[in-house]
Structures are given as C-alpha cells and as structure tokens.
Enzyme design. Structure first.
Site, short mmCIF file in Angstrom:
data_model
loop_
_atom_site.label_atom_id
_atom_site.label_comp_id
_atom_site.label_asym_id
_atom_site.label_seq_id
_atom_site.Cartn_x
_atom_site.Cartn_y
_atom_site.Cartn_z
N GLY A 175 -0.84 3.76 -4.13
CA GLY A 175 0.32 2.87 -4.10
C GLY A 175 0.19 1.79 -3.05
N CYS A 176 -0.31 2.16 -1.88
CA CYS A 176 -0.43 1.20 -0.78
C CYS A 176 -1.49 0.15 -1.07
CB CYS A 176 -0.72 1.93 0.53
SG CYS A 176 0.64 3.04 0.99
N THR A 177 -2.56 0.56 -1.74
CA THR A 177 -3.60 -0.39 -2.12
C THR A 177 -3.05 -1.36 -3.17
OG1 THR A 177 -5.33 1.21 -1.60
CG2 THR A 177 -5.94 -0.61 -3.05
#
Length: 152
Positions: free
Chosen positions: A45-47
């Site tokens: 998700g953060c990527t």
C-alpha cells in the site's frame, strides 16, 4: 490531540532522505503543503501511495505545492525506498514518532499499524483538508483536489 481542519500545522523538525535537517518553518508561509503519514517503506500500500504521489508530483508542483511523506522508517530505509521508486519529493524519518503524535495521527487496523493520513495546508500552514484512510490510492486525488481549490 488530533489536528482538525482550520488548525495550523505545528512546527516540526526531522531528518530528510539525505540525512539533512528539515524544518517545517522553511516551507510554511511560502507554499501549500501536502503532508502524508504512511505506515512503512516497501509495503504494497505504501509503495502504491508513494508511486502515485510521484506520478502526480508535477501536478502538485505546478500548483505551487510541496509533497512530504512521513513514516517512522530510518533515513537509510527512506534512501533505498526513494531511490528504488525514483521519488522526487521529501521523505522524513519520524523514528521516535514525535511528529505523528504532534499531528495526532490515529493508528489504523485496530491499532496494529501506524495510520495513513494526508493533511493539506494552505500557504500559511492552515489545514484545509484531512483524509484518513488505509486505502492508499485514494489519498492522491483527494489531496490534488484540495490543492486545486487554493489556486484562484
């Protein structure tokens, strides 16, 4: 205490991707800011979120805004993450979670993960939008829409 729309962002300092000292006061009063807190470098998700901000970064810059990503990852982790995905914006290391606490960012996923919250401020540092959602890809269009409203 959670920050709310209309509040001024608190002053904070941290190490940036290059290990240099970052002081929020160098940007507040000069340009709108998009400050996003995310759980961890190199997670799916953060990527996705970081790459989406990267892909829209020129749109934010064109509107005069700066994007700042903040997590508790180390400077070294941010350097690898930034280099791997060619991130053109500032990443700050909040290793002691002081900035997260200063903003009152709530935890996500039943308190198991650091929260994912995006704040948009006007040029004076006043919060005009807060978006709290673990849905990583939804932050970018919301932030861009808020910044667009600042441009006459």
């Amino acid at each position: 205490m959670e920050l709310k729309i209309g509040d001024s962002i608190p002053s904070f300092k941290a190490k940036d991707t290059n290990g240099d000292d970052f002081d929020s006061q160098n940007l507040v009063g000069h340009k709108p800011l998009v400050i996003y807190f995310y759980p961890k470098d190199n997670t799916p998700g953060c990527t996705t979120q970081a790459c989406s901000f990267r892909d829209q970064y020129e749109d934010f810059k064109h509107l005069g805004a700066e994007v700042i990503g903040i997590s508790s990852d180390s400077v070294e982790s941010h350097q690898k993450f930034s280099k791997q995905y060619k991130l053109p914006f500032i990443l700050l290391s909040d290793h002691d979670k002081k900035i997260r606490k200063l903003f009152g960012v709530p935890s996500g996923m039943f308190g198991l993960l650091p929260g994912r919250v995006t704040y948009v401020t006007d040029k004076k540092g006043q919060i005009i939008m807060i978006f709290d959602s673990m849905m990583a890809s939804k932050h970018i269009p919301k932030a861009l829409e808020a910044v667009r409203k600042l441009v006459p």
